[in-house]
Design a protein around this motif. Structure first.
Motif, PDB file in Angstrom:
ATOM      1  N   PRO A 196      71.051  56.049  52.458  1.00  0.00           N
ATOM      2  CA  PRO A 196      69.796  56.194  51.713  1.00  0.00           C
ATOM      3  C   PRO A 196      69.890  57.242  50.593  1.00  0.00           C
ATOM      4  O   PRO A 196      69.445  57.030  49.480  1.00  0.00           O
ATOM      5  CB  PRO A 196      68.808  56.631  52.786  1.00  0.00           C
ATOM      6  N   ARG A 197      70.487  58.381  50.940  1.00  0.00           N
ATOM      7  CA  ARG A 197      70.617  59.473  49.978  1.00  0.00           C
ATOM      8  C   ARG A 197      71.403  58.995  48.753  1.00  0.00           C
ATOM      9  O   ARG A 197      71.061  59.282  47.616  1.00  0.00           O
ATOM     10  CB  ARG A 197      71.352  60.620  50.667  1.00  0.00           C
ATOM     11  N   ILE A 234      71.765  55.890  47.704  1.00  0.00           N
ATOM     12  CA  ILE A 234      71.013  54.911  46.904  1.00  0.00           C
ATOM     13  C   ILE A 234      70.191  55.643  45.859  1.00  0.00           C
ATOM     14  O   ILE A 234      70.167  55.285  44.686  1.00  0.00           O
ATOM     15  CB  ILE A 234      70.083  54.056  47.785  1.00  0.00           C
ATOM     16  N   PHE A 235      69.517  56.692  46.311  1.00  0.00           N
ATOM     17  CA  PHE A 235      68.655  57.412  45.376  1.00  0.00           C
ATOM     18  C   PHE A 235      69.460  58.137  44.302  1.00  0.00           C
ATOM     19  O   PHE A 235      69.240  57.949  43.114  1.00  0.00           O
ATOM     20  CB  PHE A 235      67.765  58.406  46.132  1.00  0.00           C
TER      21      PHE A 235
END
Lengths: 292, 275
Positions: free
Chosen positions: B178-179, B181-182
């Motif tokens: 997730p990290r 992706i951002f």
């Protein structure tokens, strides 16, 4: 959604992304805002707060000059917001029309929005000097006796409001230009075929269809006007006398004088004023948006 | 006849606009290059002698180079708080736009309050004293972050809604955390709105007067706007220096404006219309 179901897969959008912002915002904005409700009910010297009930509010509303600040705030907000809306719309209509040097004119009108408020305040204070200021010198040359813009207690608040409009009208114009751009040219074409005059087109087509932008301009400039401090402080310091004091300058003066409880009560009154004026407008606006 | 009209209205509009919107700036520039006695007449005459450099150095030297310190402080506050603002508000805007949780409602209300409500100043001062950040740069920077978050988040959130979710999913399938992706996928795509944010917020923070007045008193903490305010009482007999100072304070936003005109306009309108 059920709690018993094990989460098969973590969301790719981590909630901890909220945390740093929430801490800074919560500690430095929300905590003081909420605690101001308590401190406004105290006699407070920043270390000890003694509960005194509504005494600060009583004092606020029994001092004529503090009440004057409240009335002035309303006058100032309504005057600046009204003028910005009307002038902004007219300028926007002019600057979306077929006109020479359009881009340059837009730039010109918008530039003061970006300039230091204090700088503008000082400049206009000098230009509004009762005898030497160029505004009155020019008026005199035309045979009109210029008033004491900032020295006449009946006029000072309005003079500052005019400068506020001068500085802020560019933003209103910009928002209206964006609003006007969203109106389909078909309406105007149809109206022209039906033989509508320019004035009719403005009142029957432009004005109703630019309403979302109008509401934004009104709301923004009302909020700005109600909170306004720096321009007034740079130009008059609330004077002459208390004739141009607004709540924000009262808050500062009471803070300087060490009346922290009273100052915070001023803040709470400002919160209430903004909520009472802005919330209905926003709610009404949002409801209309949902309907459409 | 028809083709002449835009020029006629244009010319009239230009003349009026020049009177109303340009004249005050010309006035500032004129006074700034005059001698003390000429400037005190406050008129529109051209200066007898042009004292640009003399006045410039005099303003910089005043009060032990206070203006230099002020420029340093203002720049530091602006750069650091805008950097923090961008990162935090992009993160919040991203999750608010992408993930539906109860926290969104809370965040929306907080956002709305931040746009509308003035800060409660004295309680904030009390709190800053309590945590040891009153009269410090750190405190001032965090205050600017807190006060400008709402507007920044608003800009990011509406921009992120235009980025297709397919991108996130593709990255997820490729095994990105997730990290990642951002930071690797989304953040680089936010460049246009980031530029808007930088420009709008840095002008707002650089021009801010009220907050440094309350939260950053003290000689060593002056900001550019505060020097102007201090000089106002100090230089009532030296209008040439006062106006030179105004001129200097106007220049940074002018430069930003010349380079980023389009972004400012885009940012101001999109933020305002959504707000």
């Amino acid at each position: 959604m059920t709690e018993t179901r094990p989460r098969s897969r973590k969301s790719p959008y981590p909630l901890w992304f909220f945390i740093p912002a929430a801490i800074i915002y919560g500690v430095l904005f929300l905590v003081p805002t909420v605690s101001s409700l308590w401190f406004s009910l105290t006699r407070w010297d920043l270390s000890t707060a003694e509960f005194i009930g509504f005494e600060n509010f009583q004092q606020f509303f029994s001092e004529p000059f503090l009440v004057k600040g409240l009335v002035n705030t309303l006058i100032y907000a309504v005057a600046t917001s009204g003028l910005k809306t009307v002038c902004g719309l007219l300028l926007a209509v002019l600057l979306t029309g077929n006109i020479f040097a359009r881009g340059f004119l837009r730039t010109l009108v918008f530039f003061p929005v970006l300039v230091s408020t204090i700088g503008i305040g000082i400049t206009f204070t000098v230009m509004m000097h009762p005898t030497r200021g160029i505004i009155n010198v020019t008026l005199e040359a035309l045979g009109i006796p210029g008033p004491g813009w900032l020295t006449n207690p009946a006029l000072a608040l309005f003079s500052v409001a005019l400068v506020d409009v001068w500085k802020g009208v560019g933003l209103a114009t910009l928002i209206f230009i964006a609003g006007l751009a969203a109106i389909s040219p078909d309406y105007y074409e149809a109206a022209r075929i039906d033989g509508a005059t320019r004035l009719q087109q403005f009142f029957r087509i432009t004005l109703p269809l630019v309403r979302p932008a109008t509401l934004v301009v009104v709301t923004l400039s009302l909020i700005g006007g109600l909170r306004s401090f720096d321009l007034i402080w740079a130009m008059t310091r609330g004077g002459p006398g208390f004739s141009s004091d607004v709540i924000a300058s009262v808050i500062y003066k009471q803070y300087q004088a060490g009346f922290y409880g009273l100052s915070t009560a001023g803040n709470v009154i400002l919160f209430a004023l903004i909520a009472v004026i802005i919330l209905p407008i926003t709610l009404w606006f949002n409801r209309r948006e949902v309907e459409e | 006849m028809r083709s002449v009209r835009p020029y006629v209205t244009g010319a009239i509009a230009l003349a009026v606009a020049a009177m109303i919107f340009v004249m005050p700036f010309v006035f500032v520039a004129l006074q700034a290059v005059k001698s003390k006695s000429e400037a005190s007449r406050l008129d529109f005459e051209l200066p007898g002698q042009w004292l640009f450099w003399d006045n410039l150095t005099a303003v910089f030297k005043a009060r032990d180079y206070q203006l230099v310190l002020a420029y340093f402080n203002s720049t530091l506050i602006t750069v650091v708080s805008v950097t923090i603002l961008l990162l935090l508000s992009a993160m919040v805007g991203y999750v608010m736009q992408r993930r539906r949780t109860v926290w969104n409602k809370v965040a929306s209300v907080a956002l709305f309050m931040g746009l509308m409500m003035p800060p409660a100043v004295v309680p904030t001062i009390g709190l800053l004293q309590e945590i040891g950040l009153f009269k410090t740069m750190t405190g001032m920077i965090l205050i600017q972050v807190a006060y400008n978050l709402s507007f920044s988040i608003l800009l990011y959130r509406s921009f992120i809604s235009t980025i297709p979710r397919d991108l996130d999913e593709a990255a997820l399938i490729d095994g990105a955390k997730p990290r990642q992706i951002f930071f690797r996928v989304i953040l680089p795509l936010l460049k246009p709105v980031t530029v808007t944010n930088i420009v709008v917020q840095s002008i707002a923070i650089f021009n801010d007067f009220t907050n440094p007045l309350y939260y950053l008193p003290g000689k060593e903490n002056v900001t550019v706007q505060l020097t102007l305010y201090n000089f106002q009482s100090m230089y009532t007999s030296q209008y040439n220096l006062l106006f030179m100072n105004i001129l200097l304070v106007t220049i940074p936003p002018l430069i930003v404006f010349i380079f980023f005109n389009r972004q400012i306009v885009a940012g101001m309108t999109s933020g305002a219309v959504k707000g």
